[in-house]
Write a protein that holds these residues in place. Structure first.
Motif, PDB file in Angstrom:
ATOM      1  N   VAL C 104     -51.865 -33.315 112.188  1.00  0.00           N
ATOM      2  CA  VAL C 104     -50.934 -32.351 111.563  1.00  0.00           C
ATOM      3  C   VAL C 104     -51.660 -31.396 110.605  1.00  0.00           C
ATOM      4  O   VAL C 104     -51.569 -30.176 110.757  1.00  0.00           O
ATOM      5  CB  VAL C 104     -49.761 -33.086 110.877  1.00  0.00           C
ATOM      6  CG1 VAL C 104     -48.899 -32.102 110.108  1.00  0.00           C
ATOM      7  CG2 VAL C 104     -48.930 -33.809 111.929  1.00  0.00           C
ATOM      8  N   PRO C 105     -52.431 -31.932 109.630  1.00  0.00           N
ATOM      9  CA  PRO C 105     -53.138 -30.976 108.754  1.00  0.00           C
ATOM     10  C   PRO C 105     -54.155 -30.122 109.515  1.00  0.00           C
ATOM     11  O   PRO C 105     -54.335 -28.937 109.174  1.00  0.00           O
ATOM     12  CB  PRO C 105     -53.861 -31.861 107.730  1.00  0.00           C
ATOM     13  CG  PRO C 105     -53.410 -33.245 107.976  1.00  0.00           C
ATOM     14  CD  PRO C 105     -52.651 -33.326 109.226  1.00  0.00           C
ATOM     15  N   LEU C 109     -54.045 -26.104 109.144  1.00  0.00           N
ATOM     16  CA  LEU C 109     -55.190 -25.400 108.555  1.00  0.00           C
ATOM     17  C   LEU C 109     -55.862 -24.475 109.572  1.00  0.00           C
ATOM     18  O   LEU C 109     -56.245 -23.352 109.245  1.00  0.00           O
ATOM     19  CB  LEU C 109     -56.210 -26.405 108.014  1.00  0.00           C
ATOM     20  CG  LEU C 109     -55.804 -27.106 106.710  1.00  0.00           C
ATOM     21  CD1 LEU C 109     -56.778 -28.221 106.374  1.00  0.00           C
ATOM     22  CD2 LEU C 109     -55.747 -26.094 105.572  1.00  0.00           C
ATOM     23  N   SER C 110     -55.993 -24.953 110.815  1.00  0.00           N
ATOM     24  CA  SER C 110     -56.635 -24.125 111.840  1.00  0.00           C
ATOM     25  C   SER C 110     -55.879 -22.822 112.040  1.00  0.00           C
ATOM     26  O   SER C 110     -56.476 -21.756 112.200  1.00  0.00           O
ATOM     27  CB  SER C 110     -56.684 -24.865 113.175  1.00  0.00           C
ATOM     28  OG  SER C 110     -57.415 -26.042 113.053  1.00  0.00           O
ATOM     29  N   ILE C 111     -54.543 -22.917 112.037  1.00  0.00           N
ATOM     30  CA  ILE C 111     -53.739 -21.705 112.239  1.00  0.00           C
ATOM     31  C   ILE C 111     -53.989 -20.722 111.101  1.00  0.00           C
ATOM     32  O   ILE C 111     -54.235 -19.536 111.329  1.00  0.00           O
ATOM     33  CB  ILE C 111     -52.243 -22.070 112.319  1.00  0.00           C
ATOM     34  CG1 ILE C 111     -51.960 -22.798 113.631  1.00  0.00           C
ATOM     35  CG2 ILE C 111     -51.377 -20.830 112.201  1.00  0.00           C
ATOM     36  CD1 ILE C 111     -50.586 -23.397 113.705  1.00  0.00           C
ATOM     37  N   LEU C 112     -53.937 -21.238 109.863  1.00  0.00           N
ATOM     38  CA  LEU C 112     -54.096 -20.341 108.718  1.00  0.00           C
ATOM     39  C   LEU C 112     -55.455 -19.650 108.755  1.00  0.00           C
ATOM     40  O   LEU C 112     -55.548 -18.419 108.679  1.00  0.00           O
ATOM     41  CB  LEU C 112     -53.942 -21.124 107.414  1.00  0.00           C
ATOM     42  CG  LEU C 112     -52.516 -21.569 107.101  1.00  0.00           C
ATOM     43  CD1 LEU C 112     -52.479 -22.410 105.834  1.00  0.00           C
ATOM     44  CD2 LEU C 112     -51.613 -20.344 106.938  1.00  0.00           C
ATOM     45  N   VAL C 113     -56.507 -20.451 108.865  1.00  0.00           N
ATOM     46  CA  VAL C 113     -57.847 -19.866 108.818  1.00  0.00           C
ATOM     47  C   VAL C 113     -58.107 -19.005 110.059  1.00  0.00           C
ATOM     48  O   VAL C 113     -58.629 -17.893 109.957  1.00  0.00           O
ATOM     49  CB  VAL C 113     -58.918 -20.974 108.698  1.00  0.00           C
ATOM     50  CG1 VAL C 113     -60.294 -20.363 108.597  1.00  0.00           C
ATOM     51  CG2 VAL C 113     -58.632 -21.862 107.507  1.00  0.00           C
ATOM     52  N   GLY C 114     -57.711 -19.521 111.229  1.00  0.00           N
ATOM     53  CA  GLY C 114     -57.963 -18.788 112.479  1.00  0.00           C
ATOM     54  C   GLY C 114     -57.260 -17.442 112.496  1.00  0.00           C
ATOM     55  O   GLY C 114     -57.842 -16.431 112.892  1.00  0.00           O
ATOM     56  N   ALA C 115     -55.989 -17.419 112.069  1.00  0.00           N
ATOM     57  CA  ALA C 115     -55.235 -16.163 112.087  1.00  0.00           C
ATOM     58  C   ALA C 115     -55.876 -15.147 111.147  1.00  0.00           C
ATOM     59  O   ALA C 115     -56.048 -13.978 111.495  1.00  0.00           O
ATOM     60  CB  ALA C 115     -53.781 -16.410 111.696  1.00  0.00           C
ATOM     61  N   VAL C 170     -64.010 -31.552 109.280  1.00  0.00           N
ATOM     62  CA  VAL C 170     -64.896 -31.334 110.435  1.00  0.00           C
ATOM     63  C   VAL C 170     -64.103 -30.889 111.662  1.00  0.00           C
ATOM     64  O   VAL C 170     -64.557 -30.051 112.441  1.00  0.00           O
ATOM     65  CB  VAL C 170     -65.757 -32.568 110.807  1.00  0.00           C
ATOM     66  CG1 VAL C 170     -66.870 -32.771 109.812  1.00  0.00           C
ATOM     67  CG2 VAL C 170     -64.947 -33.811 110.987  1.00  0.00           C
ATOM     68  N   HIS C 171     -62.887 -31.423 111.813  1.00  0.00           N
ATOM     69  CA  HIS C 171     -62.039 -30.973 112.934  1.00  0.00           C
ATOM     70  C   HIS C 171     -61.763 -29.472 112.832  1.00  0.00           C
ATOM     71  O   HIS C 171     -61.857 -28.744 113.815  1.00  0.00           O
ATOM     72  CB  HIS C 171     -60.710 -31.728 112.926  1.00  0.00           C
ATOM     73  CG  HIS C 171     -60.723 -32.945 113.788  1.00  0.00           C
ATOM     74  ND1 HIS C 171     -60.856 -32.888 115.151  1.00  0.00           N
ATOM     75  CD2 HIS C 171     -60.613 -34.260 113.486  1.00  0.00           C
ATOM     76  CE1 HIS C 171     -60.824 -34.115 115.649  1.00  0.00           C
ATOM     77  NE2 HIS C 171     -60.689 -34.980 114.662  1.00  0.00           N
ATOM     78  N   VAL C 172     -61.383 -29.037 111.621  1.00  0.00           N
ATOM     79  CA  VAL C 172     -61.068 -27.614 111.441  1.00  0.00           C
ATOM     80  C   VAL C 172     -62.312 -26.775 111.726  1.00  0.00           C
ATOM     81  O   VAL C 172     -62.245 -25.754 112.427  1.00  0.00           O
ATOM     82  CB  VAL C 172     -60.534 -27.341 110.014  1.00  0.00           C
ATOM     83  CG1 VAL C 172     -60.368 -25.847 109.779  1.00  0.00           C
ATOM     84  CG2 VAL C 172     -59.210 -28.061 109.809  1.00  0.00           C
ATOM     85  N   ILE C 173     -63.467 -27.238 111.232  1.00  0.00           N
ATOM     86  CA  ILE C 173     -64.703 -26.465 111.417  1.00  0.00           C
ATOM     87  C   ILE C 173     -65.038 -26.318 112.901  1.00  0.00           C
ATOM     88  O   ILE C 173     -65.305 -25.217 113.383  1.00  0.00           O
ATOM     89  CB  ILE C 173     -65.875 -27.140 110.670  1.00  0.00           C
ATOM     90  CG1 ILE C 173     -65.684 -26.956 109.160  1.00  0.00           C
ATOM     91  CG2 ILE C 173     -67.210 -26.550 111.108  1.00  0.00           C
ATOM     92  CD1 ILE C 173     -66.648 -27.774 108.324  1.00  0.00           C
ATOM     93  N   TRP C 227     -53.268 -26.255 121.897  1.00  0.00           N
ATOM     94  CA  TRP C 227     -54.715 -26.445 122.070  1.00  0.00           C
ATOM     95  C   TRP C 227     -55.269 -27.425 121.034  1.00  0.00           C
ATOM     96  O   TRP C 227     -55.980 -28.373 121.363  1.00  0.00           O
ATOM     97  CB  TRP C 227     -55.391 -25.075 121.961  1.00  0.00           C
ATOM     98  CG  TRP C 227     -56.873 -25.083 121.957  1.00  0.00           C
ATOM     99  CD1 TRP C 227     -57.694 -25.151 120.867  1.00  0.00           C
ATOM    100  CD2 TRP C 227     -57.725 -25.022 123.100  1.00  0.00           C
ATOM    101  NE1 TRP C 227     -59.001 -25.126 121.260  1.00  0.00           N
ATOM    102  CE2 TRP C 227     -59.053 -25.046 122.620  1.00  0.00           C
ATOM    103  CE3 TRP C 227     -57.494 -24.940 124.471  1.00  0.00           C
ATOM    104  CZ2 TRP C 227     -60.151 -25.002 123.467  1.00  0.00           C
ATOM    105  CZ3 TRP C 227     -58.591 -24.891 125.315  1.00  0.00           C
ATOM    106  CH2 TRP C 227     -59.903 -24.920 124.824  1.00  0.00           C
ATOM    107  N   GLN C 228     -54.945 -27.197 119.755  1.00  0.00           N
ATOM    108  CA  GLN C 228     -55.504 -28.015 118.693  1.00  0.00           C
ATOM    109  C   GLN C 228     -54.879 -29.413 118.665  1.00  0.00           C
ATOM    110  O   GLN C 228     -55.542 -30.374 118.330  1.00  0.00           O
ATOM    111  CB  GLN C 228     -55.319 -27.323 117.337  1.00  0.00           C
ATOM    112  CG  GLN C 228     -56.326 -26.222 117.059  1.00  0.00           C
ATOM    113  CD  GLN C 228     -57.740 -26.751 116.897  1.00  0.00           C
ATOM    114  OE1 GLN C 228     -58.393 -27.069 117.881  1.00  0.00           O
ATOM    115  NE2 GLN C 228     -58.211 -26.866 115.668  1.00  0.00           N
ATOM    116  N   THR C 229     -53.578 -29.509 118.999  1.00  0.00           N
ATOM    117  CA  THR C 229     -52.945 -30.827 119.009  1.00  0.00           C
ATOM    118  C   THR C 229     -53.606 -31.719 120.052  1.00  0.00           C
ATOM    119  O   THR C 229     -54.028 -32.836 119.750  1.00  0.00           O
ATOM    120  CB  THR C 229     -51.439 -30.710 119.314  1.00  0.00           C
ATOM    121  OG1 THR C 229     -50.868 -29.777 118.412  1.00  0.00           O
ATOM    122  CG2 THR C 229     -50.749 -32.044 119.162  1.00  0.00           C
ATOM    123  N   THR C 230     -53.705 -31.216 121.287  1.00  0.00           N
ATOM    124  CA  THR C 230     -54.321 -32.043 122.336  1.00  0.00           C
ATOM    125  C   THR C 230     -55.795 -32.263 122.016  1.00  0.00           C
ATOM    126  O   THR C 230     -56.296 -33.370 122.166  1.00  0.00           O
ATOM    127  CB  THR C 230     -54.181 -31.393 123.722  1.00  0.00           C
ATOM    128  OG1 THR C 230     -54.571 -30.041 123.616  1.00  0.00           O
ATOM    129  CG2 THR C 230     -52.780 -31.465 124.235  1.00  0.00           C
TER     130      THR C 230
END
Lengths: 362, 293, 303
Positions: C104-105, C109-115, C170-173, C227-230
């Motif tokens: 979930v986090p 976080l990926s959406i915020l930073v990626g966007a 590390v996941h977000v990175i 994409w990120q969930t899977t």
């Protein structure tokens, strides 16, 4: 002999009817243009003749044979497409020869035919290039070449010039016409461009909502449109339409428009004149002005509302006191000015009359 | 300063990219030239670790397996995926059900894929037992425990996982092909198989290049699937480089050797990606110059 | 002349309307191929489902391709809260909760930073932005093993190693390159005039982002969520390396459960545990349908 015929042809998709009980005969060697707006069924008709479109009922005959159930390749046809449909990863030479190779034609024969097509269309310098390296006009020439090598009896064209810019379109139009004269085979050509239709065709079929509104020579279509729809579709700027009534005055037919009465004795009625609501159609180029305005069947007083200069001609949009708008073409050197008075002369012999309710020519 | 907000917004990403994707790689490459065991030391040993690496039978088996996977898995996925896409494109019934069936393995993790196939091929449990229960008592299907064949079961499981990806990407490519091309093929009477081979396949070049790139990186990164399916066994018959590196990093405490292996991995990535990138770059440039001229 | 044509014409003269459908070997072959292919793709999952619904007695007595005679969800229950990892026998629910706490986090976080990255890289091009993008794309291709060890050392010195925030980071990175690329491509596909109009209207960097582009980003955000969930749920290597004992995600726990089995193996429980691990990505896949394919395509246009 390769006469093309559609007999009682209908095509429906669920509720939608694309073609309704259509009959059409194209005699051998004729150049027929299917003309109409998008969605009128012209491409559907062409595709069904090619065998690319399943039909709901009716028959297709080519060269005296019923080909309704035949595969496209067995119909003796060749086809040119709007998007050229060249095989992108093959050279021009491969594009021309691939179909023949698959059909098992001998290599020497293929080379000869490719040579002949290249000569006819001046493709020599590009035979070893790929479609991506050619301009739009060159690509369409190659597409026509691919059709030529098939030595088919019937050529089908699906809006082949629509993707080209104006200048190339004119050039290739002439090339197609010359080619048709040279080959003498039957051609069917789909377009929404009336200029293409008028310049190329032996016969034009104007289509509307899955039916043929009128089939005739370019002159007939232009001068004696069978319906108000055809009259409005052909000609640029469009025909002027004036709504009024036909009445019989002193035993002679007249067109009543407001206070005015226009005598119709010089109009060639198809089947006698009957009183009722009617629409008078006059082409902009048939309206007399200046010193010629007086000598016609009827004189109408207008003022110039708007000018659209087009180089050698100027389109003049006039308005009568009652608010009827009439457009006409005037040589630019006459220097018309907005707001000037403009008396116009209308001659009924070159005009068209339509029944207002049915839209049919009277 | 101009665009200050934009620069601030991108700064964290820039920092991470620099530290992780540049700094850490440089660090790993650096470590591969040291004699580090369980902790990093800065004793320069030249190419000693690389010599040791290519002297290790286990590493050589890993490389051989990566090559088998590369050819078998990438080739298998491309062939099967293209066939699936072609057959689905023949206006068949239940198209969306079929697509769901062919692609769902791609949604599963390699761990799950590995276990599923391990059981499916398990002699006491799976296919072999089924055949024997049917009365075919001689049937043996000992792939998974045969030293020479076990790697091919991993190839099969990986194809099962990845073929749907090729199917999806190629099908998207097929649907993008101009309808007029098909009409022209029809009118010329070119048989379908011939059209798919000589006309359509070359047109799908970009889709296939993408597939090859993605699948090839899957091969180089392949770790979880082997862990779940065979654990690298029997013996070390199914070892792969990614697993070799992991084992020497965290279990066998030989950071220098593992870093040398990792460096070889990244060189492999470059060797795979560079020609494809170069080809694409060259093609776009050629297309650009053609449209100008 | 008409007499010569007649025989040929007569044989086809009655052809009218659509060609009648006849049996064709070609169609039969197509369906046969698709059927065999479907079996290939379905059998392994069928094996797991059918075995997980059997008792161990039935597993021993029959084989995996036989359907369960008396289906029971006993094994699923056991897998959920009794399966053992070494001495801990709390089932895969532990890993399930851990995975949720990670995924979930990571997605948010990926959406915020990626966007934000995508927005900067599409519209605010400045010197150096291209370089950042190139390095990022390079990051999309490198094998994790290449950076794992230095990152472990770095995380230890920062006190992040083995912690949940460290694992999320590390996941977000590692998700950043593809997510950034997805947003960048999405924004680059929008008409640049929208951005220009907003600038002419006097809106600044953040206002243009929040008021104009964030509200337009729903389609690509759905793709990124899938994409990120899977991706994060199916991860094994990061969870194994950075999660420690406390935060092991479901995939790692599943592997531990199956690897630490001693004595007679409980195949039905193992397969139920595997199915439970597969459940979240499978559900995402089933529900998202075509969006999943779009995610692959969006992530695939690297380079």
């Amino acid at each position: 002999m390769a006469e093309v015929e559609a007999r009682n042809l209908s095509i429906r998709y669920g509720e939608f009817t694309a073609l309704e009980k259509l009959d059409l005969t194209v005699p051998h060697g004729q150049f027929l243009v299917l003309l109409g707006p998008s969605g009128c069924g012209k491409s559907t008709l062409l595709n069904s003749i090619a065998g690319l479109q399943p039909i709901t009922s009716g028959q297709i005959w080519i060269g005296g044979k019923n080909v309704t159930w035949a595969e496209p390749k067995d119909r003796g046809i060749a086809m040119v497409f709007q998007s050229y449909a060249l095989y992108p990863k093959m050279t021009v030479r491969q594009n021309l020869s691939f179909g023949l190779k698959v059909a098992g034609v001998k290599a020497a024969e293929i080379a000869q035919r490719v040579q002949r097509a290249a000569e006819t269309l001046q493709l020599h310098t590009m035979l070893d290039r790929r479609p991506a390296e050619l301009s739009g006009g060159q690509r369409q020439r190659v597409a026509i070449g691919r059709v030529l090598v098939r030595e088919a009896e019937v050529y089908l064209y699906d809006e082949p010039l629509s993707n080209l810019d104006a200048q190339l379109r004119v050039e290739l139009r002439r090339e197609i016409k010359r080619l048709h004269r040279h080959l003498g085979s039957t051609s069917i050509y789909v377009t929404h461009d009336q200029v293409e239709a008028l310049t190329l065709a032996d016969m034009i079929a104007v289509m509307n909502k899955g039916r043929i509104e009128q089939l005739g020579s370019p002159e007939e279509i232009y001068e004696r449109p069978a319906t108000r729809y055809v009259a409005a579709f052909i000609g640029s700027p469009a025909m002027n339409f004036i709504d009024g009534d036909i009445a019989i005055e002193a035993g002679k037919p007249v067109f009543k428009w407001g206070q005015a009465s226009i005598p119709l004795d010089r109009y060639g009625f198809a089947a006698g004149a009957t009183p009722g609501k009617a629409t008078l159609g006059v082409r902009p180029e048939h309206i007399a002005h200046g010193e010629h305005a007086g000598g016609q069947d009827f004189l109408v007083e207008t003022t110039i509302d708007l000018l659209e200069p087009m180089g050698s001609d100027t389109l003049v949009w006039c308005r009568t006191k009652e608010g009827q708008q009439i457009g006409l073409r005037v040589p630019t050197e006459l220097r018309p000015r907005e707001g000037d008075a403009m008396p116009l002369g209308i001659s009924v012999s070159s005009a068209s009359l339509f029944d207002t309710a049915s839209g049919l020519r009277l | 300063m101009k665009n200050l907000s934009a620069k601030i917004a991108l700064a964290p990403t820039a920092l991470v990219a620099l530290v992780v994707f540049v700094g850490c790689i440089a660090w790993t490459v650096g470590l591969s030239f040291t004699g580090s065991r369980s902790i990093p030391e800065f004793s320069f040993v030249g190419f000693e670790q690389y010599v040791a690496l290519f002297g290790s039978p286990r590493w050589l088996v890993s490389l051989r397996n990566m090559a088998i996977l590369g050819i078998g898995f990438v080739g298998g996925c491309l062939v099967l995926g293209y066939l699936l896409a072609i057959f689905i494109d023949q206006k068949v019934r239940a198209e969306s059900t079929l697509r769901t069936i062919f692609l769902y393995p791609y949604a599963l993790s390699y761990i799950v894929t590995g276990f599923a196939w391990q059981w499916f091929l398990n002699p006491q449990l799976g296919l072999q037992k089924f055949m024997q229960d049917l009365g075919w008592t001689d049937f043996t299907f000992r792939l998974l425990i045969d030293r020479n064949l076990a790697i091919y079961t991993i190839v099969a499981a990986a194809i099962w996982h990845g073929a749907g990806l090729v199917m999806a990407l190629v099908l998207a490519g097929l649907r993008g092909i101009d309808e007029d091309i098909w009409k022209a093929i029809n009118i010329e009477g070119i048989p379908k198989w011939r059209a798919y081979l000589s006309i359509i396949l070359p047109m799908l070049g970009p889709s296939f290049a993408t597939c090859i790139l993605l699948l090839a990186f899957g091969v180089i990164r392949n770790y979880d699937l082997v862990v779940a399916m065979t654990g690298g066994g029997p013996g070390s018959a199914t070892e792969v480089p990614a697993k070799f590196v992991m084992d020497y990093l965290f279990e066998r405490q030989n950071v220098g050797l593992a870093s040398a292996g990792a460096t070889i991995l990244i060189l492999t990535v470059v060797a795979v990606a560079a020609p494809i990138w170069y080809a694409r770059h060259w093609q776009t440039r050629r297309a650009a110059s053609a449209s100008k001229g | 002349m008409s007499e010569q044509v007649l025989p040929l014409a007569a044989s086809t003269a009655h052809h009218d309307g659509p060609r009648p459908a006849t049996f064709s070997w070609e169609r039969a072959g197509i369906y046969a191929f698709l059927l065999v292919a479907s079996l290939f793709f379905l059998l392994p999952i069928y094996t797991m489902v059918s075995t997980s619904l059997k008792t161990m007695a039935e597993v021993r007595a029959t084989n995996v391709l036989m359907p369960p005679l008396a289906p029971t969800i006993e094994a699923w229950g056991a897998a959920w809260n009794q399966a053992c990892t070494g001495l801990d026998c709390d089932g895969v629910q532990v890993g399930f909760l851990n995975s949720l706490k990670i995924v979930v986090p990571v997605v948010v976080l990926s959406i915020l930073v990626g966007a934000l990255n995508g927005y900067v890289l599409s519209f605010w091009r400045f010197r150096g932005a291209n370089l950042v993008f190139t390095v990022l794309m390079f990051g999309a291709f490198i094998p994790l093993q290449m950076v794992l060890y230095p990152l472990v050392r770095l995380w230890s010195s920062l006190g992040l190693y083995g912690s949940l925030p460290g694992l999320i980071a590390v996941h977000v990175i590692f998700g950043l390159p593809v997510v950034t690329l997805m947003y960048r491509n999405f924004y680059a596909g929008l008409p640049i005039e929208i951005f220009k109009a907003a600038r002419v209207d006097g809106a600044g960097f953040w206002r243009i982002f929040w008021s104009i582009f964030v509200p337009m980003s729903a389609p690509i955000t759905i793709v990124v969520v899938i994409w990120q969930t899977t991706g994060a749920w199916n991860d094994y290597i990061l969870g194994l390396t950075f999660g420690g004992r406390e935060n092991a995600p479901m995939t790692v726990q599943l592997n531990n459960i199956i690897a630490s089995q001693t004595g007679e193996r409980q195949f039905n429980v193992e397969m139920a545990a595997t199915m439970l691990t597969a459940m979240v990505p499978l559900l995402v896949y089933m529900v998202s349908g075509r969006w999943f394919v779009r995610g692959i395509t969006a992530g695939a246009v690297k380079g």
